[in-house]
Each structure stands twice: as structure tokens, then as C-alpha cells.
Design a protein around this motif. Structure first.
Motif, short mmCIF file in Angstrom:
data_model
loop_
_atom_site.label_atom_id
_atom_site.label_comp_id
_atom_site.label_asym_id
_atom_site.label_seq_id
_atom_site.Cartn_x
_atom_site.Cartn_y
_atom_site.Cartn_z
N MET A 1 0.83 -1.20 0.00
CA MET A 1 0.00 0.00 0.00
C MET A 1 0.87 1.26 0.00
O MET A 1 0.56 2.21 -0.68
N SER A 2 1.94 1.26 0.75
CA SER A 2 2.77 2.47 0.82
C SER A 2 3.47 2.75 -0.51
O SER A 2 3.68 3.88 -0.86
N SER A 3 3.83 1.70 -1.26
CA SER A 3 4.48 1.93 -2.55
C SER A 3 3.50 2.56 -3.53
O SER A 3 3.88 3.36 -4.37
N GLU A 4 2.22 2.22 -3.43
CA GLU A 4 1.21 2.84 -4.29
C GLU A 4 1.03 4.31 -3.93
O GLU A 4 0.85 5.16 -4.79
N GLY A 5 1.08 4.64 -2.66
CA GLY A 5 0.97 6.02 -2.21
C GLY A 5 2.13 6.86 -2.69
O GLY A 5 1.96 8.01 -3.07
N ASN A 6 3.33 6.29 -2.70
CA ASN A 6 4.50 7.02 -3.18
C ASN A 6 4.42 7.28 -4.68
O ASN A 6 4.82 8.32 -5.16
N LYS A 7 3.90 6.31 -5.44
CA LYS A 7 3.75 6.49 -6.88
C LYS A 7 2.78 7.62 -7.19
O LYS A 7 3.01 8.43 -8.07
N ALA A 8 1.69 7.68 -6.43
CA ALA A 8 0.70 8.73 -6.64
C ALA A 8 1.30 10.10 -6.30
O ALA A 8 1.02 11.08 -6.97
N ALA A 9 2.11 10.15 -5.26
CA ALA A 9 2.70 11.42 -4.84
C ALA A 9 3.71 11.93 -5.87
O ALA A 9 3.87 13.13 -6.05
N THR A 10 4.38 11.05 -6.57
CA THR A 10 5.36 11.49 -7.56
C THR A 10 4.70 11.98 -8.84
O THR A 10 5.33 12.67 -9.62
N ASN A 11 3.45 11.65 -9.04
CA ASN A 11 2.73 12.07 -10.25
C ASN A 11 1.96 13.37 -10.05
O ASN A 11 1.28 13.82 -10.95
N VAL A 12 2.07 13.97 -8.88
CA VAL A 12 1.34 15.20 -8.59
C VAL A 12 2.03 16.37 -9.30
O VAL A 12 3.24 16.56 -9.18
N ALA A 13 1.27 17.16 -10.01
CA ALA A 13 1.81 18.32 -10.70
C ALA A 13 2.02 19.45 -9.69
O ALA A 13 1.20 19.64 -8.80
N PRO A 14 3.10 20.20 -9.81
CA PRO A 14 3.31 21.32 -8.89
C PRO A 14 2.23 22.38 -9.07
O PRO A 14 1.68 22.55 -10.16
N LEU A 15 1.93 23.10 -7.99
CA LEU A 15 0.89 24.12 -8.04
C LEU A 15 1.33 25.34 -8.85
O LEU A 15 0.52 26.01 -9.46
N ARG A 16 2.60 25.65 -8.85
CA ARG A 16 3.10 26.78 -9.63
C ARG A 16 4.38 26.35 -10.32
O ARG A 16 5.10 25.49 -9.85
N LYS A 17 4.62 26.97 -11.46
CA LYS A 17 5.82 26.59 -12.21
C LYS A 17 7.07 27.09 -11.50
O LYS A 17 7.04 28.11 -10.79
N ALA A 18 8.15 26.37 -11.68
CA ALA A 18 9.41 26.76 -11.07
C ALA A 18 9.95 28.01 -11.76
O ALA A 18 9.90 28.13 -12.98
N VAL A 19 10.41 28.94 -10.97
CA VAL A 19 10.99 30.17 -11.49
C VAL A 19 12.40 30.31 -10.91
O VAL A 19 12.74 29.69 -9.91
N ALA A 20 13.18 31.13 -11.53
CA ALA A 20 14.53 31.38 -11.02
C ALA A 20 14.47 32.25 -9.77
O ALA A 20 13.63 33.15 -9.66
N CYS A 21 15.35 31.98 -8.85
CA CYS A 21 15.45 32.78 -7.62
C CYS A 21 15.81 34.21 -8.00
O CYS A 21 16.73 34.43 -8.79
N PRO A 22 15.10 35.21 -7.47
CA PRO A 22 15.40 36.59 -7.83
C PRO A 22 16.79 37.06 -7.37
O PRO A 22 17.32 38.02 -7.90
N GLU A 23 17.39 36.37 -6.41
CA GLU A 23 18.70 36.77 -5.90
C GLU A 23 19.85 36.12 -6.68
O GLU A 23 20.76 36.80 -7.12
N CYS A 24 19.82 34.80 -6.82
CA CYS A 24 20.98 34.09 -7.39
C CYS A 24 20.67 33.36 -8.70
O CYS A 24 21.56 32.76 -9.27
N LYS A 25 19.43 33.40 -9.13
CA LYS A 25 18.98 32.80 -10.39
C LYS A 25 18.99 31.28 -10.42
O LYS A 25 18.81 30.69 -11.45
N ARG A 26 19.18 30.61 -9.27
CA ARG A 26 19.04 29.16 -9.22
C ARG A 26 17.56 28.83 -9.18
O ARG A 26 16.73 29.70 -8.86
N PRO A 27 17.16 27.58 -9.47
CA PRO A 27 15.74 27.22 -9.42
C PRO A 27 15.17 27.42 -8.01
O PRO A 27 15.83 27.14 -7.02
#
Length: 68
Positions: A1-27
Motif C-alpha cells: 500500500m505504501s508503494s502505491e501512495g508514493n507512486k501517486a505522490a510522484t505524479n502530482v503536478a506542482p501548483l506553480r511553475k518553477a521560477v529562477a530565484c530573484p537573488e541568485c537565479k538558481r531554481p
């Protein structure tokens, strides 16, 4: 059961797109969004608190206050 929960969690789309850090430009990191780390967040906060950042004011706004 826990392996199924982990698979579902990895398929979740992020709520907002990744942007560069305004200070150092890293993700950006989810815990410190929009910054990549607590250090970059504190650097930005320090700039606001010391007055390095300022919101410009147009001259027209001061004239509008005088008319009232």
C-alpha cells in the motif's frame, strides 16, 4: 500500500511553475518560494528593511493630494 501512495505522490503536478530565484537565479525551492533558500530570502528581506528597495512615486500623485 505504501508503494502505491508514493507512486501517486510522484505524479502530482506542482501548483506553480518553477521560477529562477530573484537573488541568485538558481531554481526556486517549494519551501522558500520564490527563493531557492532561506539565505536568499533573508538577503531580500534585509534589502527591504534597510531601504535599498524603494517604490517610486510619481509627481502627479502628490498634486492630486493637494487638490483635495
Amino acid at each position: 500500500m505504501s508503494s502505491e501512495g508514493n507512486k501517486a505522490a510522484t505524479n502530482v503536478a506542482p501548483l506553480r511553475k518553477a521560477v529562477a530565484c530573484p537573488e541568485c537565479k538558481r531554481p526556486s525551492h517549494r519551501d522558500h518560494y520564490p527563493f531557492c533558500s532561506d539565505r536568499c530570502r533573508n538577503v531580500d528581506l534585509n534589502r527591504w528593511l534597510t531601504g535599498s528597495y524603494a517604490i517610486p512615486v510619481a509627481d502627479d500623485e502628490s498634486k492630486a493630494d493637494d487638490e483635495e
